[in-house]
Write a protein that holds these residues in place. Sequence first.
Motif, PDB file in Angstrom:
ATOM      1  N   TRP A   1      10.791   1.292  -7.712  1.00 52.54           N
ATOM      2  CA  TRP A   1      10.472   1.348  -6.536  1.00 52.54           C
ATOM      3  C   TRP A   1       8.804   1.532  -6.578  1.00 52.54           C
ATOM      4  O   TRP A   1       8.532   3.003  -6.558  1.00 52.54           O
ATOM      5  CB  TRP A   1      11.298   1.850  -5.390  1.00 52.54           C
TER       6      TRP A   1
ATOM      7  N   THR B   1       5.344   2.253  -3.917  1.00 48.48           N
ATOM      8  CA  THR B   1       4.311   1.961  -2.988  1.00 48.48           C
ATOM      9  C   THR B   1       3.281   2.838  -2.960  1.00 48.48           C
ATOM     10  O   THR B   1       3.365   4.116  -3.789  1.00 48.48           O
ATOM     11  CB  THR B   1       5.194   1.968  -1.357  1.00 48.48           C
ATOM     12  N   THR B   2       2.151   2.568  -2.282  1.00 52.47           N
ATOM     13  CA  THR B   2       1.023   3.486  -2.325  1.00 52.47           C
ATOM     14  C   THR B   2       1.270   4.467  -1.077  1.00 52.47           C
ATOM     15  O   THR B   2       1.944   4.369  -0.066  1.00 52.47           O
ATOM     16  CB  THR B   2      -0.351   2.783  -1.920  1.00 52.47           C
TER      17      THR B   2
ATOM     18  N   VAL C   1       1.703  -5.401   2.960  1.00 52.49           N
ATOM     19  CA  VAL C   1       2.045  -6.239   1.788  1.00 52.49           C
ATOM     20  C   VAL C   1       1.762  -7.647   1.744  1.00 52.49           C
ATOM     21  O   VAL C   1       1.997  -8.428   2.641  1.00 52.49           O
ATOM     22  CB  VAL C   1       3.672  -5.836   1.761  1.00 52.49           C
TER      23      VAL C   1
ATOM     24  N   GLN D   1       7.343   3.959   6.235  1.00 48.55           N
ATOM     25  CA  GLN D   1       5.865   3.967   6.443  1.00 48.55           C
ATOM     26  C   GLN D   1       5.896   2.994   7.667  1.00 48.55           C
ATOM     27  O   GLN D   1       6.394   2.171   8.035  1.00 48.55           O
ATOM     28  CB  GLN D   1       5.351   3.322   5.374  1.00 48.55           C
TER      29      GLN D   1
ATOM     30  N   TYR E   1      -1.974  -7.020  -2.578  1.00 48.17           N
ATOM     31  CA  TYR E   1      -1.260  -5.859  -2.920  1.00 48.17           C
ATOM     32  C   TYR E   1      -0.296  -5.990  -4.198  1.00 48.17           C
ATOM     33  O   TYR E   1       0.041  -5.124  -4.916  1.00 48.17           O
ATOM     34  CB  TYR E   1      -0.428  -5.258  -1.586  1.00 48.17           C
TER      35      TYR E   1
ATOM     36  N   PRO F   1       3.886  -2.371   5.582  1.00 47.23           N
ATOM     37  CA  PRO F   1       4.141  -1.481   4.203  1.00 47.23           C
ATOM     38  C   PRO F   1       5.575  -1.302   3.975  1.00 47.23           C
ATOM     39  O   PRO F   1       6.381  -0.850   4.704  1.00 47.23           O
ATOM     40  CB  PRO F   1       3.295  -0.405   4.567  1.00 47.23           C
TER      41      PRO F   1
ATOM     42  N   PRO G   1      -0.234   3.982   3.056  1.00 47.10           N
ATOM     43  CA  PRO G   1       0.471   2.416   3.486  1.00 47.10           C
ATOM     44  C   PRO G   1      -0.730   1.218   3.639  1.00 47.10           C
ATOM     45  O   PRO G   1      -1.637   1.483   4.226  1.00 47.10           O
ATOM     46  CB  PRO G   1       0.892   2.818   4.760  1.00 47.10           C
TER      47      PRO G   1
ATOM     48  N   PRO H   1       8.243  -0.504   0.385  1.00 41.71           N
ATOM     49  CA  PRO H   1       8.349  -0.170  -1.347  1.00 41.71           C
ATOM     50  C   PRO H   1       8.861  -1.931  -1.914  1.00 41.71           C
ATOM     51  O   PRO H   1       9.214  -2.586  -1.235  1.00 41.71           O
ATOM     52  CB  PRO H   1       9.721   0.636  -1.405  1.00 41.71           C
TER      53      PRO H   1
END
Length: 271
Positions: free
Chosen positions: A172, A174-175, A181, A3, A185, A225, A178, A227
């Motif tokens: 793992w 992630t959104t 973090v 990302q 989050y 961003p 992105p 994972p």
Amino acid sequence: MKQLSRYALGEEFSAQVGDDGTWSAEIDPSWWGWSGPHGGVIAALAVHVAGQTAPDATVRALDLRFVGRPDDGELVLTPTVTPVGRSTRVVDVVVGQQGRAIATASITMGRVEPSAATDIVDIGSDVVPRPEDCAPFMIPPEIVPMGGHLDLRPVDGPLPLTGAAEPRMRAWITTLRPMTVDAAYLALLADCLPPALFPTLTAPVAVPTVSLSMHVAAPPENSSPAPILVQTHNISTSGGWSVDDTTLRDERGRLLAAARQSRRVVGWTDR
């Protein structure tokens, strides 16, 4: 899962502050859980509001309790700051909807000192595959809509509803859109895996969160961003209650936060 841009969590949920210091936010139905707005989103919004209300301090802990059932409609978040000493702040956030409280959160914030040789840092010793080497797993959005917002890649352990012996999952996460973090989050991701009881079941049951706590172990070294390795483990299920412990680590195994949830087990079926 690479990302390149970042997107603030507050923007995703249209969080904005009014002249009186009260915040409003919207949770789109695509961010719902089993039967209403996802609890992790509500926790994340409370942390986001606290961080914006006391910008001179850093989020260290969250303690959230659901006192009503969230539904469709605008959320109203009302923060109150209590100074504790010279550098610690406690921000209490009441989350309301349609004139009633649905959650209350207490966020502890404070000054973070520079790193020192005496620091105790938890870096996991497990060797796990990198995110790009793990196959994606989709939480069915027709059952849990917010699953459609996640890139979720199991690392090891059982999957939900497989009748496994171990009540744990690790993946793992992630959104897909992105996001920066930060502590908000992390609060969102702490509630993104199914209840850790689910791998031991073969059919879903309702296991709503009653309380969620999260302690930040170390602020992320990089807010870009990325994972996050999320591991959840059920430590107790009895008497209609279930307790999950969750850890969140970065790509080098550094512990970012630890969370614990108490849940009600509703409509129990045979495993």
